[in-house]
Design a protein around this motif. Structure first.
Motif, PDB file in Angstrom:
ATOM      1  N   ALA A   9     -49.491 -30.662 -10.942  1.00  8.55           N
ATOM      2  CA  ALA A   9     -49.098 -29.352 -10.416  1.00  8.55           C
ATOM      3  C   ALA A   9     -47.717 -29.503  -9.789  1.00  8.55           C
ATOM      4  O   ALA A   9     -47.485 -30.417  -8.991  1.00  8.55           O
ATOM      5  CB  ALA A   9     -50.105 -28.864  -9.379  1.00  8.55           C
ATOM      6  N   ILE A  10     -46.788 -28.637 -10.182  1.00  8.78           N
ATOM      7  CA  ILE A  10     -45.431 -28.723  -9.660  1.00  8.78           C
ATOM      8  C   ILE A  10     -45.047 -27.427  -8.972  1.00  8.78           C
ATOM      9  O   ILE A  10     -45.522 -26.355  -9.323  1.00  8.78           O
ATOM     10  CB  ILE A  10     -44.402 -29.061 -10.761  1.00  8.78           C
ATOM     11  CG1 ILE A  10     -44.450 -28.021 -11.882  1.00  8.78           C
ATOM     12  CG2 ILE A  10     -44.607 -30.466 -11.282  1.00  8.78           C
ATOM     13  CD1 ILE A  10     -43.335 -28.130 -12.873  1.00  8.78           C
ATOM     14  N   GLY A  11     -44.180 -27.563  -8.000  1.00  9.24           N
ATOM     15  CA  GLY A  11     -43.672 -26.406  -7.274  1.00  9.24           C
ATOM     16  C   GLY A  11     -42.159 -26.400  -7.297  1.00  9.24           C
ATOM     17  O   GLY A  11     -41.527 -27.038  -8.140  1.00  9.24           O
ATOM     18  N   LYS A  12     -41.571 -25.726  -6.342  1.00  5.14           N
ATOM     19  CA  LYS A  12     -40.115 -25.568  -6.305  1.00  5.14           C
ATOM     20  C   LYS A  12     -39.384 -26.745  -5.673  1.00  5.14           C
ATOM     21  O   LYS A  12     -38.185 -26.875  -5.820  1.00  5.14           O
ATOM     22  CB  LYS A  12     -39.754 -24.292  -5.542  1.00  5.14           C
ATOM     23  CG  LYS A  12     -40.200 -23.038  -6.246  1.00  5.14           C
ATOM     24  CD  LYS A  12     -39.825 -21.806  -5.444  1.00  5.14           C
ATOM     25  CE  LYS A  12     -40.298 -20.550  -6.124  1.00  5.14           C
ATOM     26  NZ  LYS A  12     -39.983 -19.356  -5.353  1.00  5.14           N
ATOM     27  N   ASN A  13     -40.097 -27.613  -4.971  1.00  2.00           N
ATOM     28  CA  ASN A  13     -39.467 -28.736  -4.277  1.00  2.00           C
ATOM     29  C   ASN A  13     -39.297 -29.910  -5.240  1.00  2.00           C
ATOM     30  O   ASN A  13     -40.159 -30.774  -5.369  1.00  2.00           O
ATOM     31  CB  ASN A  13     -40.312 -29.152  -3.072  1.00  2.00           C
ATOM     32  CG  ASN A  13     -39.633 -30.197  -2.221  1.00  2.00           C
ATOM     33  OD1 ASN A  13     -38.745 -30.912  -2.667  1.00  2.00           O
ATOM     34  ND2 ASN A  13     -40.068 -30.290  -0.980  1.00  2.00           N
ATOM     35  N   PHE A  14     -38.148 -29.949  -5.914  1.00  3.73           N
ATOM     36  CA  PHE A  14     -37.913 -30.953  -6.958  1.00  3.73           C
ATOM     37  C   PHE A  14     -38.018 -32.375  -6.422  1.00  3.73           C
ATOM     38  O   PHE A  14     -38.578 -33.252  -7.076  1.00  3.73           O
ATOM     39  CB  PHE A  14     -36.538 -30.735  -7.611  1.00  3.73           C
ATOM     40  CG  PHE A  14     -36.261 -31.677  -8.750  1.00  3.73           C
ATOM     41  CD1 PHE A  14     -36.854 -31.475  -9.977  1.00  3.73           C
ATOM     42  CD2 PHE A  14     -35.427 -32.769  -8.579  1.00  3.73           C
ATOM     43  CE1 PHE A  14     -36.619 -32.345 -11.034  1.00  3.73           C
ATOM     44  CE2 PHE A  14     -35.178 -33.640  -9.624  1.00  3.73           C
ATOM     45  CZ  PHE A  14     -35.772 -33.417 -10.854  1.00  3.73           C
ATOM     46  N   ARG A  15     -37.471 -32.635  -5.239  1.00  8.17           N
ATOM     47  CA  ARG A  15     -37.494 -33.997  -4.696  1.00  8.17           C
ATOM     48  C   ARG A  15     -38.924 -34.494  -4.490  1.00  8.17           C
ATOM     49  O   ARG A  15     -39.249 -35.629  -4.833  1.00  8.17           O
ATOM     50  CB  ARG A  15     -36.727 -34.037  -3.380  1.00  8.17           C
ATOM     51  CG  ARG A  15     -36.006 -35.318  -3.206  1.00  8.17           C
ATOM     52  CD  ARG A  15     -34.956 -35.365  -2.161  1.00  8.17           C
ATOM     53  NE  ARG A  15     -35.130 -34.490  -1.025  1.00  8.17           N
ATOM     54  CZ  ARG A  15     -34.316 -34.467  -0.009  1.00  8.17           C
ATOM     55  NH1 ARG A  15     -33.292 -35.276   0.013  1.00  8.17           N
ATOM     56  NH2 ARG A  15     -34.503 -33.641   0.986  1.00  8.17           N
ATOM     57  N   ALA A  19     -41.156 -37.453  -7.202  1.00 10.25           N
ATOM     58  CA  ALA A  19     -41.920 -38.644  -6.829  1.00 10.25           C
ATOM     59  C   ALA A  19     -43.282 -38.655  -7.506  1.00 10.25           C
ATOM     60  O   ALA A  19     -43.735 -39.701  -7.996  1.00 10.25           O
ATOM     61  CB  ALA A  19     -42.077 -38.711  -5.306  1.00 10.25           C
ATOM     62  N   ASN A  20     -43.947 -37.509  -7.569  1.00 12.12           N
ATOM     63  CA  ASN A  20     -45.258 -37.419  -8.226  1.00 12.12           C
ATOM     64  C   ASN A  20     -45.153 -37.717  -9.718  1.00 12.12           C
ATOM     65  O   ASN A  20     -45.992 -38.416 -10.284  1.00 12.12           O
ATOM     66  CB  ASN A  20     -45.866 -36.030  -8.023  1.00 12.12           C
ATOM     67  CG  ASN A  20     -46.240 -35.766  -6.587  1.00 12.12           C
ATOM     68  OD1 ASN A  20     -46.457 -36.689  -5.807  1.00 12.12           O
ATOM     69  ND2 ASN A  20     -46.304 -34.505  -6.222  1.00 12.12           N
ATOM     70  N   LEU A  35     -47.198 -30.647 -17.197  1.00 14.90           N
ATOM     71  CA  LEU A  35     -46.749 -30.023 -15.953  1.00 14.90           C
ATOM     72  C   LEU A  35     -47.355 -28.635 -15.832  1.00 14.90           C
ATOM     73  O   LEU A  35     -47.331 -27.862 -16.787  1.00 14.90           O
ATOM     74  CB  LEU A  35     -45.226 -29.935 -15.930  1.00 14.90           C
ATOM     75  CG  LEU A  35     -44.490 -31.259 -16.073  1.00 14.90           C
ATOM     76  CD1 LEU A  35     -42.992 -31.013 -16.105  1.00 14.90           C
ATOM     77  CD2 LEU A  35     -44.860 -32.220 -14.967  1.00 14.90           C
ATOM     78  N   ILE A  36     -47.862 -28.324 -14.655  1.00 12.46           N
ATOM     79  CA  ILE A  36     -48.495 -27.030 -14.416  1.00 12.46           C
ATOM     80  C   ILE A  36     -47.764 -26.342 -13.273  1.00 12.46           C
ATOM     81  O   ILE A  36     -47.643 -26.893 -12.180  1.00 12.46           O
ATOM     82  CB  ILE A  36     -49.987 -27.198 -14.048  1.00 12.46           C
ATOM     83  CG1 ILE A  36     -50.715 -27.931 -15.176  1.00 12.46           C
ATOM     84  CG2 ILE A  36     -50.616 -25.845 -13.756  1.00 12.46           C
ATOM     85  CD1 ILE A  36     -52.101 -28.379 -14.808  1.00 12.46           C
ATOM     86  N   HIS A  37     -47.264 -25.158 -13.560  1.00 10.27           N
ATOM     87  CA  HIS A  37     -46.576 -24.372 -12.528  1.00 10.27           C
ATOM     88  C   HIS A  37     -47.127 -22.956 -12.580  1.00 10.27           C
ATOM     89  O   HIS A  37     -47.150 -22.328 -13.639  1.00 10.27           O
ATOM     90  CB  HIS A  37     -45.072 -24.346 -12.784  1.00 10.27           C
ATOM     91  CG  HIS A  37     -44.332 -23.435 -11.843  1.00 10.27           C
ATOM     92  ND1 HIS A  37     -44.176 -23.744 -10.509  1.00 10.27           N
ATOM     93  CD2 HIS A  37     -43.744 -22.250 -12.041  1.00 10.27           C
ATOM     94  CE1 HIS A  37     -43.503 -22.764  -9.928  1.00 10.27           C
ATOM     95  NE2 HIS A  37     -43.234 -21.843 -10.831  1.00 10.27           N
ATOM     96  N   VAL A  38     -47.578 -22.478 -11.443  1.00 14.61           N
ATOM     97  CA  VAL A  38     -48.052 -21.099 -11.347  1.00 14.61           C
ATOM     98  C   VAL A  38     -46.942 -20.289 -10.688  1.00 14.61           C
ATOM     99  O   VAL A  38     -46.557 -20.563  -9.553  1.00 14.61           O
ATOM    100  CB  VAL A  38     -49.352 -20.996 -10.523  1.00 14.61           C
ATOM    101  CG1 VAL A  38     -49.778 -19.548 -10.375  1.00 14.61           C
ATOM    102  CG2 VAL A  38     -50.449 -21.828 -11.165  1.00 14.61           C
ATOM    103  N   MET A  76     -35.666 -24.420 -13.352  1.00 13.92           N
ATOM    104  CA  MET A  76     -36.439 -25.395 -12.606  1.00 13.92           C
ATOM    105  C   MET A  76     -37.325 -26.216 -13.551  1.00 13.92           C
ATOM    106  O   MET A  76     -37.362 -27.450 -13.482  1.00 13.92           O
ATOM    107  CB  MET A  76     -37.313 -24.701 -11.563  1.00 13.92           C
ATOM    108  CG  MET A  76     -38.210 -25.631 -10.780  1.00 13.92           C
ATOM    109  SD  MET A  76     -39.456 -24.777  -9.807  1.00 13.92           S
ATOM    110  CE  MET A  76     -40.492 -24.089 -11.085  1.00 13.92           C
ATOM    111  N   LEU A  77     -38.015 -25.548 -14.469  1.00 17.10           N
ATOM    112  CA  LEU A  77     -38.898 -26.247 -15.394  1.00 17.10           C
ATOM    113  C   LEU A  77     -38.108 -27.150 -16.336  1.00 17.10           C
ATOM    114  O   LEU A  77     -38.577 -28.224 -16.720  1.00 17.10           O
ATOM    115  CB  LEU A  77     -39.745 -25.245 -16.179  1.00 17.10           C
ATOM    116  CG  LEU A  77     -40.777 -24.484 -15.348  1.00 17.10           C
ATOM    117  CD1 LEU A  77     -41.459 -23.412 -16.186  1.00 17.10           C
ATOM    118  CD2 LEU A  77     -41.810 -25.433 -14.750  1.00 17.10           C
TER     119      LEU A  77
END
Length: 97
Positions: A9-15, A19-20, A35-38, A76-77
């Motif tokens: 699960a990914i969000g807007k915080n790239f940094r 790491a994940n 990658l999963i982004h809602v 972002m994606l």
């Protein structure tokens, strides 16, 4: 044998997400990374230096705002995809030695 997948699960915080992704790539070198982004559209949109509730904007403003949000999300994606591609290229190069 079925191919292994690792879902992240990914969000807007790239940094933070970087790491994940790097951890998953290192610990599951043969797995496909999914990658999963809602995307949760904003209820507010910028308007004349302030914010306007989305439901009160006219259709043209809504369309322009959603277009900008979509562009930002795609950008972002793309960053995440590039990171995954680069990580996998390095991983495969190391495996081929």
């Amino acid at each position: 044998m079925d191919e292994e997948e690792v879902h992240i699960a990914i969000g807007k915080n790239f940094r933070k997400e970087k790491a994940n992704i790097l951890w998953a790539a290192a610990n599951f070198p043969r797995a496909t990374i999914v990658l999963i982004h809602v995307h949760w559209p904003s209820k507010w949109m910028p308007f004349m230096g302030g914010k306007l509730l989305y439901k009160f904007a006219d259709e043209k403003e809504k369309e322009m705002h959603r277009g900008r949000e979509t562009e930002a999300m795609v950008k972002m994606l793309s960053q995440y995809k590039s990171l995954c591609d680069d990580t996998r290229e390095v991983s495969y190069d190391l495996d081929s030695d």
